[in-house]
Write a protein that holds these residues in place. Structure first.
Motif, short mmCIF file in Angstrom:
data_model
loop_
_atom_site.label_atom_id
_atom_site.label_comp_id
_atom_site.label_asym_id
_atom_site.label_seq_id
_atom_site.Cartn_x
_atom_site.Cartn_y
_atom_site.Cartn_z
N ASN A 108 46.94 35.52 35.01
CA ASN A 108 46.76 36.18 33.71
C ASN A 108 45.74 37.31 33.81
O ASN A 108 45.93 38.40 33.25
CB ASN A 108 46.34 35.16 32.65
N GLU A 109 44.62 37.01 34.50
CA GLU A 109 43.61 38.06 34.68
C GLU A 109 44.18 39.23 35.49
O GLU A 109 43.86 40.39 35.22
CB GLU A 109 42.39 37.48 35.39
N TYR A 110 45.02 38.91 36.44
CA TYR A 110 45.63 39.98 37.25
C TYR A 110 46.53 40.87 36.40
O TYR A 110 46.50 42.11 36.51
CB TYR A 110 46.40 39.35 38.39
N VAL A 111 47.35 40.23 35.55
CA VAL A 111 48.25 41.01 34.69
C VAL A 111 47.45 41.90 33.74
O VAL A 111 47.79 43.09 33.54
CB VAL A 111 49.17 40.05 33.90
N PHE A 112 46.39 41.35 33.17
CA PHE A 112 45.57 42.15 32.26
C PHE A 112 44.87 43.29 33.01
O PHE A 112 44.84 44.44 32.52
CB PHE A 112 44.52 41.26 31.59
N ALA A 144 41.04 41.04 40.77
CA ALA A 144 41.97 40.09 40.16
C ALA A 144 43.09 39.73 41.12
O ALA A 144 43.51 38.56 41.21
CB ALA A 144 42.54 40.66 38.86
N ALA A 145 43.59 40.72 41.87
CA ALA A 145 44.63 40.45 42.85
C ALA A 145 44.11 39.52 43.95
O ALA A 145 44.83 38.60 44.41
CB ALA A 145 45.14 41.76 43.44
N ALA A 146 42.86 39.75 44.38
CA ALA A 146 42.27 38.88 45.41
C ALA A 146 42.09 37.46 44.88
O ALA A 146 42.31 36.48 45.62
CB ALA A 146 40.94 39.45 45.88
N ARG A 147 41.69 37.35 43.60
CA ARG A 147 41.53 36.01 43.04
C ARG A 147 42.86 35.27 42.94
O ARG A 147 42.93 34.05 43.07
CB ARG A 147 40.85 36.09 41.67
N VAL A 148 43.94 36.01 42.70
CA VAL A 148 45.26 35.39 42.67
C VAL A 148 45.61 34.83 44.05
O VAL A 148 46.11 33.70 44.17
CB VAL A 148 46.33 36.40 42.21
N GLU A 149 45.34 35.61 45.09
CA GLU A 149 45.61 35.12 46.44
C GLU A 149 44.77 33.90 46.77
O GLU A 149 45.25 32.94 47.39
CB GLU A 149 45.35 36.24 47.44
N GLN A 150 43.50 33.95 46.35
CA GLN A 150 42.62 32.81 46.59
C GLN A 150 43.11 31.56 45.86
O GLN A 150 43.17 30.47 46.43
CB GLN A 150 41.19 33.15 46.17
N ALA A 151 43.47 31.73 44.58
CA ALA A 151 43.95 30.60 43.79
C ALA A 151 45.26 30.06 44.35
O ALA A 151 45.52 28.86 44.34
CB ALA A 151 44.11 31.00 42.33
N GLN A 152 46.11 30.99 44.87
CA GLN A 152 47.36 30.55 45.46
C GLN A 152 47.12 29.69 46.69
O GLN A 152 47.76 28.65 46.88
CB GLN A 152 48.20 31.78 45.83
N ALA A 153 46.17 30.12 47.52
CA ALA A 153 45.85 29.34 48.71
C ALA A 153 45.27 27.98 48.34
O ALA A 153 45.63 26.95 48.94
CB ALA A 153 44.87 30.11 49.59
#
Length: 374
Positions: A108-112, A144-153
């Motif tokens: 969500n943060e990434y989309v925003f 935000a994109a980096a946090r998405v990758e981190q959360a995905q991992a």
């Protein structure tokens, strides 16, 4: 006066004669015998060991937890992919859900952040905002994109952790040990089960350091199972431990069974026989109880058949080697002869004995009553 006592004396004498017990003739004593095997036994050093699988693995959970189910026992045959035990999945499931929630928030943060960056690019194109404001939005978007990758991992790891609550067999084989029970709390990496893989079988023996050099020179050895003493299997030295055991001061040696058969089961006791280089091959193996000392030498009782009975004949023999499974005789007896294998010190030459084959129960020798004449 004398004539009056004569009948009484005669009656007492007759009564005393009739009161004697009837004589009993002893039945022939039974003797345990064995027919010497027709095939000579290979001589050489003999070591006892245990049949094991070449590949054995300690199975353990990759996470800590409480065991709630165990589906196998010692001796269970398992297949690849089979579930062997389970941990309580509650904590691992909650961790997986939390990781998925964090992933959703990061997306969500990434989309925003992406929408903000595109909007400010448009504003910069119209010269409504400065370039530095756009750069800040671009940095926020990348974070935000980096946090998405981190959360995905993290979500992937948490999902894997939830899957680790099941202990699964990765190879086909047999369970040889169980060290984890239901209700036990185990740490990650603690052995719970031991799996012996299917395939090659070998014998683990302990060899003293004085025999290691001879063992290295030997190409093939013989393996004889205690359950099948008449069958010999080919073996080869696969591994010699580089250091001696601290307690026994022997070197662990693994002997691979080259021509293993399905009846070679794990845990069986086996003898490993090294080839002889001193002319010992061709000796006959007899039970240790059959050989005794006589006039400074060794001897056995050879049984000569006389109808249903046998008579013992003393025979001097030459002992080649004392082994755990018997005594190797190099001369004095030959294959096919019958020898006594028990109670040899109570046997007298020439006495009639009733033979009882080794492994068969001896019938009780009952005295035979013989009636006296008259």
């Amino acid at each position: 006066m004398i004539n009056k006592f004569v009948p009484g004396v005669l009656a007492l004498a007759l009564l005393a004669a009739c009161s004697h017990p009837e004589p009993v003739a002893e039945a022939p004593r039974p003797v345990l015998v064995k027919v010497l095997a027709g095939a000579p036994v290979a001589g050489g050093a003999v070591y006892s060991g245990e049949v094991r699988a070449r590949y054995e693995s300690d199975l353990s959970f990759r996470i800590a937890g409480k065991i709630v189910e165990r589906k196998v026992d010692v001796g269970s045959v398992v297949k690849p992919g089979q579930v062997l035990a389970r941990l309580d999945p509650t904590d691992a499931g909650l961790s997986a859900e939390a990781a998925r929630a964090q992933l959703a928030a990061a997306r969500n943060e990434y989309v925003f952040a992406k929408a903000e960056m595109e909007r400010y690019r448009d504003l910069v194109g119209r010269n409504f905002v400065s370039r530095s404001v756009l750069e800040a939005k671009e940095a926020t978007y990348k974070s935000a994109a980096a946090r998405v990758e981190q959360a995905q991992a993290q979500a992937t790891v948490a999902g894997n952790q939830a899957g680790y609550t099941s202990l699964v067999a990765d190879q086909a084989g047999v369970i040889t040990a169980v060290s984890g029970e239901v209700g036990q709390v185990v740490k990650d990496g603690t052995p719970v089960l031991r799996l012996a893989r299917e395939g090659e079988r070998e014998v683990l023996i302990g060899v003293p350091e004085s025999r290691i050099a001879d063992l290295r020179k030997s190409g093939q050895v013989l393996v004889r199972l205690w359950a099948r003493p008449d069958a010999s299997l080919k073996g080869r030295v696969r591994e010699i431990a580089p250091a001696a055991d601290a307690a026994t001061r022997t070197y662990a040696v693994r002997i691979s069974i080259v021509d293993s058969t399905p009846d070679v089961q794990l845990g069986m006791t086996a003898n490993v026989i090294l080839p002889s280089d001193s002319g010992r091959d061709g000796a006959l193996l007899v039970p240790a109880s059959a050989v005794f000392e006589h006039q400074g030498g060794s001897a056995v009782w050879v049984m000569q058949a006389e109808g249903e009975l046998v008579k013992p004949v003393l025979r001097s023999v030459s002992v080649v080697q004392y082994r755990e499974d018997g005594v190797l005789l190099g001369g004095g007896v030959k294959a096919g002869e019958t020898i006594a294998v028990a109670g040899v010190h109570k046997i007298v030459a020439g006495q009639a004995l009733k033979p009882v084959a080794e492994g068969k129960p001896a019938a009780a020798a009952l005295p035979v009553a013989v009636k006296a004449g008259g």
